[in-house]
Design an enzyme around this catalytic site. Structure first.
Site, short mmCIF file in Angstrom:
data_model
loop_
_atom_site.label_atom_id
_atom_site.label_comp_id
_atom_site.label_asym_id
_atom_site.label_seq_id
_atom_site.Cartn_x
_atom_site.Cartn_y
_atom_site.Cartn_z
N ASP A 26 0.87 -1.18 0.00
CA ASP A 26 0.00 0.00 0.00
C ASP A 26 0.90 1.22 0.00
OD1 ASP A 26 -3.23 0.54 0.97
OD2 ASP A 26 -1.80 2.20 0.90
N LEU B 70 2.59 4.62 -10.66
CA LEU B 70 1.31 4.92 -11.31
C LEU B 70 0.13 4.81 -10.34
CD1 LEU B 70 1.86 3.08 -14.71
CD2 LEU B 70 2.60 5.33 -13.97
N THR C 92 0.22 15.32 -13.89
CA THR C 92 -1.04 15.42 -14.63
C THR C 92 -1.34 16.83 -15.12
OG1 THR C 92 -3.44 15.36 -14.31
CG2 THR C 92 -2.12 15.49 -12.32
N GLU D 21 -4.08 18.14 -14.85
CA GLU D 21 -4.94 18.77 -13.84
C GLU D 21 -4.17 19.82 -13.03
OE1 GLU D 21 -8.37 18.42 -12.65
OE2 GLU D 21 -8.45 17.84 -14.73
N TYR E 238 -7.11 16.77 -5.57
CA TYR E 238 -6.29 15.86 -6.39
C TYR E 238 -5.15 16.63 -7.04
CZ TYR E 238 -4.94 13.12 -10.53
OH TYR E 238 -4.23 12.46 -11.51
N LYS F 62 -1.04 16.41 -6.46
CA LYS F 62 -0.11 16.08 -7.55
C LYS F 62 0.92 17.19 -7.77
CE LYS F 62 -1.43 11.99 -9.32
NZ LYS F 62 -0.57 10.88 -9.71
N ARG G 66 -10.32 2.00 -19.22
CA ARG G 66 -10.53 3.15 -18.36
C ARG G 66 -11.54 2.80 -17.26
NH1 ARG G 66 -8.55 7.70 -16.14
NH2 ARG G 66 -9.02 9.57 -17.34
P1 NAP Z 1 -6.31 4.15 -12.23
O1 NAP Z 1 -6.83 3.29 -13.34
O2 NAP Z 1 -7.28 4.80 -11.31
O3 NAP Z 1 -5.28 3.25 -11.40
C1 NAP Z 1 -4.80 3.67 -10.15
C2 NAP Z 1 -4.09 2.52 -9.50
O4 NAP Z 1 -3.62 2.96 -8.22
C3 NAP Z 1 -4.93 1.27 -9.24
O5 NAP Z 1 -4.17 0.13 -9.55
C4 NAP Z 1 -5.19 1.35 -7.75
O6 NAP Z 1 -5.41 0.10 -7.15
C5 NAP Z 1 -3.88 1.93 -7.27
N1 NAP Z 1 -3.95 2.49 -5.91
C6 NAP Z 1 -4.80 3.45 -5.45
N2 NAP Z 1 -4.55 3.71 -4.16
C7 NAP Z 1 -3.54 2.89 -3.78
C8 NAP Z 1 -2.85 2.69 -2.56
N3 NAP Z 1 -3.15 3.36 -1.44
N4 NAP Z 1 -1.84 1.78 -2.54
C9 NAP Z 1 -1.52 1.08 -3.66
N5 NAP Z 1 -2.15 1.22 -4.83
C10 NAP Z 1 -3.15 2.12 -4.90
O7 NAP Z 1 -5.40 5.32 -12.82
P2 NAP Z 1 -4.72 5.46 -14.28
O8 NAP Z 1 -5.69 6.14 -15.18
O9 NAP Z 1 -4.11 4.19 -14.66
O10 NAP Z 1 -3.58 6.55 -13.97
C11 NAP Z 1 -2.28 6.15 -13.57
C12 NAP Z 1 -1.59 7.32 -12.89
O11 NAP Z 1 -1.50 8.41 -13.81
C13 NAP Z 1 -2.28 7.88 -11.67
O12 NAP Z 1 -1.27 8.33 -10.78
C14 NAP Z 1 -3.06 9.07 -12.18
O13 NAP Z 1 -3.27 10.02 -11.14
C15 NAP Z 1 -2.12 9.57 -13.24
N6 NAP Z 1 -2.71 10.26 -14.38
C16 NAP Z 1 -3.72 9.69 -15.09
C17 NAP Z 1 -4.22 10.33 -16.21
C18 NAP Z 1 -5.31 9.70 -17.06
O14 NAP Z 1 -5.91 10.44 -17.85
N7 NAP Z 1 -5.55 8.40 -16.94
C19 NAP Z 1 -3.66 11.55 -16.61
C20 NAP Z 1 -2.61 12.10 -15.88
C21 NAP Z 1 -2.13 11.43 -14.77
P3 NAP Z 1 -6.87 -0.59 -7.10
O15 NAP Z 1 -6.97 -1.35 -8.38
O16 NAP Z 1 -6.80 -1.40 -5.89
O17 NAP Z 1 -7.88 0.52 -7.00
O1 F7E Z 2 -13.82 14.18 -16.19
C1 F7E Z 2 -16.81 16.18 -16.71
C2 F7E Z 2 -15.92 16.50 -15.54
O2 F7E Z 2 -13.44 12.42 -14.47
C3 F7E Z 2 -13.66 14.83 -17.42
C4 F7E Z 2 -8.19 11.66 -14.38
O3 F7E Z 2 -7.61 10.58 -15.06
O4 F7E Z 2 -7.71 13.15 -16.20
C5 F7E Z 2 -8.75 12.64 -15.40
O5 F7E Z 2 -9.43 13.70 -14.70
C6 F7E Z 2 -14.62 16.00 -17.50
C7 F7E Z 2 -14.64 16.90 -16.27
O6 F7E Z 2 -11.52 13.24 -15.93
C8 F7E Z 2 -19.24 13.72 -15.64
O7 F7E Z 2 -16.49 17.53 -14.74
C9 F7E Z 2 -19.25 15.60 -16.72
O8 F7E Z 2 -14.73 18.23 -16.69
O9 F7E Z 2 -13.23 11.82 -16.92
P1 F7E Z 2 -13.04 12.81 -15.84
P2 F7E Z 2 -10.69 14.45 -15.30
O10 F7E Z 2 -11.40 15.08 -14.17
O11 F7E Z 2 -10.30 15.33 -16.43
C10 F7E Z 2 -6.68 13.86 -15.47
C11 F7E Z 2 -5.64 14.30 -16.48
C12 F7E Z 2 -6.16 13.08 -14.33
O12 F7E Z 2 -5.00 13.23 -13.95
C13 F7E Z 2 -7.14 12.33 -13.50
O13 F7E Z 2 -6.48 11.31 -12.76
O14 F7E Z 2 -15.96 15.48 -17.62
N1 F7E Z 2 -17.96 15.33 -16.40
N2 F7E Z 2 -20.06 14.64 -16.25
C14 F7E Z 2 -17.93 14.17 -15.74
N3 F7E Z 2 -16.89 13.46 -15.23
C15 F7E Z 2 -17.17 12.29 -14.59
N4 F7E Z 2 -16.14 11.56 -14.07
N5 F7E Z 2 -18.44 11.83 -14.46
C16 F7E Z 2 -19.53 12.51 -14.96
O15 F7E Z 2 -20.68 12.07 -14.83
#
Ligand code: NAP
Ligand code: F7E
Length: 330
Positions: free
Chosen positions: A59, A81, A126, A128, A156, A160, A191
């Site tokens: 963890d 990640l 990120t 964000e 969040y 970060k 996703r």
């Molecule tokens: P994800 O699908 O939500 O995966 C997150 C992973 O973190 C899961 O395997 C989760 O485990 C694990 N985790 C959460 N809390 C933990 C803890 N306390 N100890 C150990 N493991 C833990 O995220 P992702 O989309 O693959 O993103 C990967 C990374 O890139 C993240 O750091 C995210 O913030 C960052 N990021 C993502 C995006 C995007 O658009 N996807 C963009 C920019 C940055 P469980 O399976 O047990 O939940």
């Molecule tokens: O939202 C809007 C919401 O939750 C995208 C994470 O991977 O990317 C991700 O963060 C947009 C936002 O992604 C719903 O308000 C509307 O404007 O898919 P999302 P995110 O917030 O951009 C960044 C780069 C990361 O780093 C994060 O880990 O869509 N929205 N309606 C909604 N979003 C969600 N989730 N659900 C809705 O019903």
């Protein structure tokens, strides 16, 4: 000799794709996963029995287990990640978000500094972090790159930004190879179902297979995101750790679309009109929103030779087709 890489968050979207990539490249992969009361290796089902993959429970909030794993493996590369990655949830669980996303990073960096200083570290930063901020070019186009100041808009994003700065400090103060990828939104059929894109494509998969008669409830449709494919983005992570010097890199497509546009495209791809199915639920609006993200990845193109290979239309289509298949069989 095979390289050894540790991946935290191997059960997540990016962790699963990265593990596949590194195994293809003959790495020995140590995948760290969080304990769960139920089986949650679905995303890594194709590699779970791979001879070069070792899965270990941990963890990110527990420094002792991170330290002992680092001592045992002294990996060539460490991809962090794991995170509490949902922006909306971070408003409800800010403290947990910091424990995992900031303190977790500190535990790893301290572990590398004290026991495994040759390890190359990748931090999942990120877009964000830019929050409401953007740069403007001479043609008045808005964009974000490595020089755009960070004005985070959620717990969040603040968590970060803090870890992003820790990485920068460990790089300069201790000479550790610590690199941050500032990745814009990236999606795939893997996703998580509570992110916007997958929530939409899952609903359409259910609708087309007559598995739902509910409306699709969404929040803010006016935000803009720069959406790419997760497979392209994990390749960029790998490239970052093959460099001789650590740095920060923006990874994005350079194209932005509104949430509404994603919804329209998705419904259009199955010849449906979204207006008949989508309902706005004000409770899904966030207390603070990031309105506009559109990245520029010129540095990644130049230094890493990286460019994205999947178009927005192909991403939408792949996710829709995948969910139609998934819900045909459920
Ligand atoms: P994800 O699908 O939500 O995966 C997150 C992973 O973190 C899961 O395997 C989760 O485990 C694990 N985790 C959460 N809390 C933990 C803890 N306390 N100890 C150990 N493991 C833990 O995220 P992702 O989309 O693959 O993103 C990967 C990374 O890139 C993240 O750091 C995210 O913030 C960052 N990021 C993502 C995006 C995007 O658009 N996807 C963009 C920019 C940055 P469980 O399976 O047990 O939940
Ligand atoms: O939202 C809007 C919401 O939750 C995208 C994470 O991977 O990317 C991700 O963060 C947009 C936002 O992604 C719903 O308000 C509307 O404007 O898919 P999302 P995110 O917030 O951009 C960044 C780069 C990361 O780093 C994060 O880990 O869509 N929205 N309606 C909604 N979003 C969600 N989730 N659900 C809705 O019903």
């Amino acid at each position: 000799m095979n390289k050894t890489a540790i991946i935290t968050g191997i059960t997540g979207q990016d962790g699963s794709y990265l593990a596949e990539l590194l195994l293809e490249k003959d790495y020995k992969v140590v995948g760290l996963y969080r304990r769960s009361s139920s089986y949650h290796f679905e995303r890594i089902s194709s590699i779970v029995d791979h001879p070069n993959l070792t899965l270990l429970e941990f963890d990110l909030t527990d420094p002792s287990v991170i330290l002992s794993i680092l001592k045992q493996y002294e990996p060539d590369e460490f991809y962090n990640l794991a995170a509490m990655s949902h922006v909306g949830t971070s408003f409800h669980q800010p403290s947990t978000t910091f424990d995992i996303n900031t303190m977790g990073v500190l535990h790893i960096l301290e572990g590398i500094r004290t026991t495994s200083s040759a390890t190359k570290y990748y931090q999942a930063s990120t877009s964000e972090m830019f929050g409401k901020n953007y740069s403007v070019d001479k043609n008045n186009n808005k964009y974000q790159d490595e020089n755009t100041p960070l004005i985070p808009q959620s717990p969040y994003a603040v968590s970060k930004v803090a870890s992003h700065n820790l990485v920068r400090i460990y790089r300069y103060a201790y000479n550790i190879f610590a690199t941050s990828g500032i990745l814009f939104n990236h999606e795939s059929p893997r996703r998580g179902e509570n992110f916007l894109t997958r929530k939409v494509t899952k609903y359409i998969g259910q609708l087309v297979n007559n598995k739902t008669s509910d409306n699709l409830k969404l929040g803010n449709l006016q935000a803009y995101r720069d959406w790419g494919h997760a497979k392209d983005y994990v390749y960029a992570m790998y490239l970052m750790l093959q460099q001789d010097v650590p740095d920060d890199f923006v990874i994005c497509t350079g194209q932005t679309h509104s949430v509404l546009n994603f919804v329209i495209k998705s419904f259009e791809s199955v010849d449906l009109d979204y207006k008949q199915y989508v309902e706005i639920d004000p409770s899904l609006y966030r207390p603070a929103e990031v309105d506009y993200l559109c990245g520029r990845s010129l540095k990644a193109q130049k230094v890493l030779g990286w460019i994205p290979s999947t178009s927005f239309d192909d991403l939408v289509s792949e996710m829709i087709q995948s969910d139609i298949k998934v819900y045909a069989n459920v």
